[in-house]
Design an enzyme around this catalytic site. Structure first.
Site, mmCIF file in Angstrom:
data_model
loop_
_atom_site.group_PDB
_atom_site.id
_atom_site.type_symbol
_atom_site.label_atom_id
_atom_site.label_comp_id
_atom_site.label_asym_id
_atom_site.label_seq_id
_atom_site.Cartn_x
_atom_site.Cartn_y
_atom_site.Cartn_z
ATOM 1 N N CYS A 144 -11.076 3.431 0.480
ATOM 2 C CA CYS A 144 -9.475 3.597 0.769
ATOM 3 C C CYS A 144 -9.251 2.707 1.931
ATOM 4 C CB CYS A 144 -9.397 4.995 0.748
ATOM 5 S SG CYS A 144 -7.851 5.423 1.151
ATOM 6 N N THR A 145 -8.123 1.980 1.768
ATOM 7 C CA THR A 145 -7.623 1.228 3.190
ATOM 8 C C THR A 145 -7.252 2.061 4.199
ATOM 9 O OG1 THR A 145 -5.549 0.750 2.012
ATOM 10 C CG2 THR A 145 -7.299 -0.888 1.709
ATOM 11 N N HIS A 146 -6.676 3.377 3.907
ATOM 12 C CA HIS A 146 -6.672 4.256 5.193
ATOM 13 C C HIS A 146 -7.663 4.460 6.081
ATOM 14 C CE1 HIS A 146 -2.735 4.900 2.840
ATOM 15 N NE2 HIS A 146 -2.287 5.613 3.992
ATOM 16 N N ASP A 193 0.944 -1.010 0.038
ATOM 17 C CA ASP A 193 -0.076 0.146 -0.042
ATOM 18 C C ASP A 193 0.970 1.151 -0.084
ATOM 19 O OD1 ASP A 193 -2.440 1.698 0.268
ATOM 20 O OD2 ASP A 193 -1.746 2.029 2.327
ATOM 21 N N GLY A 198 -3.123 8.958 -4.309
ATOM 22 C CA GLY A 198 -4.570 9.314 -4.662
ATOM 23 C C GLY A 198 -4.558 10.297 -5.785
ATOM 24 N N CYS A 258 -4.762 -1.690 -1.387
ATOM 25 C CA CYS A 258 -5.048 -0.200 -1.862
ATOM 26 C C CYS A 258 -6.084 -0.130 -2.998
ATOM 27 C CB CYS A 258 -3.527 0.278 -2.249
ATOM 28 S SG CYS A 258 -3.491 1.935 -3.089
ATOM 29 N N ASN A 259 -7.072 0.597 -2.725
ATOM 30 C CA ASN A 259 -8.122 0.731 -3.769
ATOM 31 C C ASN A 259 -7.459 1.461 -5.033
ATOM 32 O OD1 ASN A 259 -11.026 0.217 -2.602
ATOM 33 N ND2 ASN A 259 -9.405 0.585 -1.054
ATOM 34 N N THR A 260 -6.632 2.525 -4.641
ATOM 35 C CA THR A 260 -6.072 3.371 -5.693
ATOM 36 C C THR A 260 -5.092 2.404 -6.870
ATOM 37 O OG1 THR A 260 -6.072 5.292 -4.227
ATOM 38 C CG2 THR A 260 -4.955 5.619 -6.399
HETATM 39 N N1 DGL Z 1 -4.825 3.521 0.709
HETATM 40 C C1 DGL Z 1 -4.856 3.558 -0.820
HETATM 41 C C2 DGL Z 1 -6.205 3.102 -0.923
HETATM 42 O O1 DGL Z 1 -6.941 2.499 -0.601
HETATM 43 C C3 DGL Z 1 -4.067 4.816 -1.165
HETATM 44 C C4 DGL Z 1 -4.445 6.405 -0.662
HETATM 45 C C5 DGL Z 1 -3.366 7.120 -1.124
HETATM 46 O O2 DGL Z 1 -2.268 6.903 -1.071
HETATM 47 O O3 DGL Z 1 -3.851 8.242 -1.638
HETATM 48 O O4 DGL Z 1 -6.650 4.101 -2.056
#
Ligand code: DGL
Length: 217
Positions: free
Chosen positions: A181-183, A6, A39, A70-72
Site C-alpha cells: 500500500c503506498t501509504h 491516490d 481500502g 495506489c495498490n487498491t
Molecule cells: N494508498 C492506497 C493503496 O496503495 C490506498 C489506501 C486506502 O485508501 O485505503 O492501497
C-alpha cells in the site's frame, strides 16, 4: 504530462521516487483525501472514483501517462481504465511479492496491504505464480492508512501500530515485509527500526519510477 492519483498522501512516495528518477519532468498529483480510505470500498465505487480522476488528468491536464499510485485502485479498477482509455498508458501498483519470494531466506514472506488489494485478481495471480515455494502471510493494515493521513509517521502511536502488525509476521518467521500500500513507505523508518535487522522491507517505489521513465521516451 504524467498524472498520478491516490486516495490521499500515500502515492507521494511514488511521486518522490519518480522525481528522483526524472528530475524536472512535469506532473500532476491528485490526492483524493475526501474519498480516503479506498481500502474497504466496493469495486463499483472504486471504479467510479478512478474513472473520474483519470478523466480529470486526461481531459483537463492533458496527461498521456496515468499512474495509479495506489495498490487498491490498481487491484479494483485498472482493467476498467485500460478498456475505457485505450490511448492512455497506465502504470499500476501491486504488492512486490515476486522479489520478496525470490530473496527470502527463511521461506516466509509477510505482505501488508488493504482488504481491496488482497481481494483483487492481480494479487491472487502474482502470489500463485511467484510465491508457490514460500509461505505468504498477509495482514490488512488499514489503520496505517489512517495514521499517515493524519500526518503521524513516527512517535509512540506509529510505533504501536507498526509493532501490532509486523511483530506477529516476524515471530512467524517472515524475513521480508512487502509494503503493498503506498501509504506504508511513509512509515518505513519505524518499520525498519522495529524489524531491527530481522526482516527486510520490500518497497516497489523505485522500480515503479523506472517503469514510468521507460514509458516517457
Ligand atoms: N494508498 C492506497 C493503496 O496503495 C490506498 C489506501 C486506502 O485508501 O485505503 O492501497
Amino acid at each position: 504530462m504524467t498524472g498520478f492519483f491516490d486516495s490521499g498522501f500515500g502515492g507521494l512516495c511514488i511521486l518522490e521516487a519518480f522525481l528522483r528518477e526524472c528530475p524536472g519532468e512535469p506532473f500532476v498529483y491528485l490526492a483524493d483525501n475526501s474519498n480516503c480510505p479506498y481500502g474497504n470500498k466496493s469495486q463499483a465505487e472504486i471504479i467510479a472514483i478512478a474513472d473520474r480522476l483519470t478523466r480529470e488528468l486526461v481531459e483537463r491536464h492533458r496527461c498521456r501517462i496515468v499512474v495509479l499510485a495506489c495498490n487498491t485502485a490498481t487491484a479494483q479498477a485498472i482493467d476498467h481504465l485500460r478498456a475505457a482509455y485505450p490511448h492512455i498508458k497506465f502504470v499500476g501498483l501491486e504488492p512486490a511479492v515476486k522479489p520478496a519470494a525470490q530473496s527470502s531466506k527463511s521461506g516466509v514472506v509477510g505482505v501488508l496491504a488493504t482488504r481491496g488489494t488482497f481481494a483483487g485478481r492481480l494479487y491472487r495471480n502474482t502470489s500463485c505464480r511467484y510465491a508457490g515455494h514460500v509461505k505468504v502471510l498477509t495482514r490488512v493494515a488499514d489503520d496505517w492508512v489512517e495514521l499517515v493521513e493524519r500526518g503521524i509517521t513516527d512517535g509512540p502511536e506509529a510505533e504501536r501500530a507498526v509493532a501490532d502488525h509486523i511483530l506477529p509476521l516476524i515471530e512467524a518467521g517472515a524475513d521480508r515485509l512487502v509494503l503493498g500500500c503506498t501509504h506504508f513507505p511513509h512509515l518505513k523508518p519505524v518499520i525498519e527500526r522495529i524489524a531491527a535487522g530481522r526482516a527486510e522491507v520490500v518497497d516497489p517505489s523505485p522500480a515503479v519510477a523506472r517503469q514510468i521513465r521507460r514509458l516517457l521516451v
